[in-house]
Design an enzyme around this catalytic site. Sequence first.
Site, mmCIF file in Angstrom:
data_model
loop_
_atom_site.group_PDB
_atom_site.id
_atom_site.type_symbol
_atom_site.label_atom_id
_atom_site.label_comp_id
_atom_site.label_asym_id
_atom_site.label_seq_id
_atom_site.Cartn_x
_atom_site.Cartn_y
_atom_site.Cartn_z
ATOM 1 C CB SER A 144 73.270 3.370 11.197
ATOM 2 O OG SER A 144 74.400 2.801 10.602
ATOM 3 C CG ASP A 358 96.025 5.605 23.202
ATOM 4 O OD1 ASP A 358 95.601 5.718 22.034
ATOM 5 O OD2 ASP A 358 96.457 6.570 23.869
ATOM 6 C CG HIS A 411 71.626 0.325 7.293
ATOM 7 N ND1 HIS A 411 72.032 -0.405 8.390
ATOM 8 C CD2 HIS A 411 72.072 1.587 7.500
ATOM 9 C CE1 HIS A 411 72.713 0.369 9.210
ATOM 10 N NE2 HIS A 411 72.743 1.583 8.702
#
Length: 433
Positions: A144, A358, A411
């Site tokens: 993951s 940023d 998953h």
Amino acid sequence: MTTYRQPGLVLTDRRFTVPLDHDRPDGETLEVYGREVVAGDKAARTDLPWLLYLEGGPGFGARRFIGPQAWLGRAVREFRVLLLDQRGTGRSTPATRQTLPLRGGPREQAAYLAHFRADSIVRDCELIRRQLTGGAPWTVLGQSFGGFCATHYLGAAPEGLETVLVTGGLPSLNATADEVYRAAYPRVQRKNEAHYARYPDDVERARRIAAHLTEHEAVLPGGGLLTPEAFQSLGILLGGGDGTHQLHLLLEDAFVPTPAGPALSDAFLEGVQAHLSYAGHPLYAVLHEAIYAQGHGPTGWAAERVRAEFPRFDAAKTLAGDGPLLFTGETVHPWHFVTDPALRPLRETAELLAARTDWAPLYDPARLAANEVPVAAAVYHDDMYVDTAHSLDTARAIRGLRTWVTDEYEHDGVRAGGPRVLDRLLALARGEL
């Protein structure tokens, strides 16, 4: 170092000192913890190659195995394994509501946590690798978010990599957080539909619980508030192999009779607490959207904003009609920092991170297109957590990457599939399949 034994394994606790900011190596430092694991009959060997395991998340320490469970049993047949607690997690200088005030106020905390993304984690790994292997490259297994880190690793320091194996963790190289969640909500809806098809009585159960929560305040054992939206967050379970069954078992005994009428049972509230509390992994909530930030402007609570585009996830609108309540998935919202006591003190810090503009790019498409490191990735056919289409786009962008696309697992396939998933990925990476 402390060494001890479990059945079939020898384990060694290792601690490493790394810079908070790798661009300022003489500045503040962190401690990073790793658990070395080797098969008991191979413990004396000095020629074993290393495999580094990077856990999913963000915000989770490496899984604590007892003996050679799941994929670990396959790994120790040929590797010396390092289970790394990524910075801020587990036993690695934890970052929580209790420790972060040592940094100062929310602004200082946010500046500190800006160093806890995949780029810093990979630089930690490289420093640790040089200490452990004598400079030899190692194999990395990323689950993951660990796969997100491994993908960054391929572009940032491929010289440190012998092989890369990814399970459910090939990220989009350029999708914004908004695009990630815009792709996610339809997948989550499909998981809801599959759950209700399997357990049709849960439609009425879920609606009844949500309706009760709109009229009655419910406080979890740890002090958290169970609002209708928090209840919907139990959909996080639907991305795992047995998650639909766990959710059903939780819902079926939600109410008990009391002198004042039906009430949510203590057992139900205890079970919900176990799934919804962020006390053990607060960075998952604080940094979750930041893992997608790459200079596209602020993430700005993308999951919350994009949710408005999918009105079927609105609990109030659902209860006003007659449709099934849709549970949400891997999404973090501003209200999490109100309902969860482990997150409340970090609310301003999270707001500052959501507003940050940023963030540096995390992936290097040019270097990935020229990749020479053997890479194999398990891509789950309808992964609720990581978009399959995004993963396959990335697979095509990384030279030489081989995929195993499967609907056999959800998953958590690397855990649920035992040694089979790791065995297949190693064979793919080595050209044996």
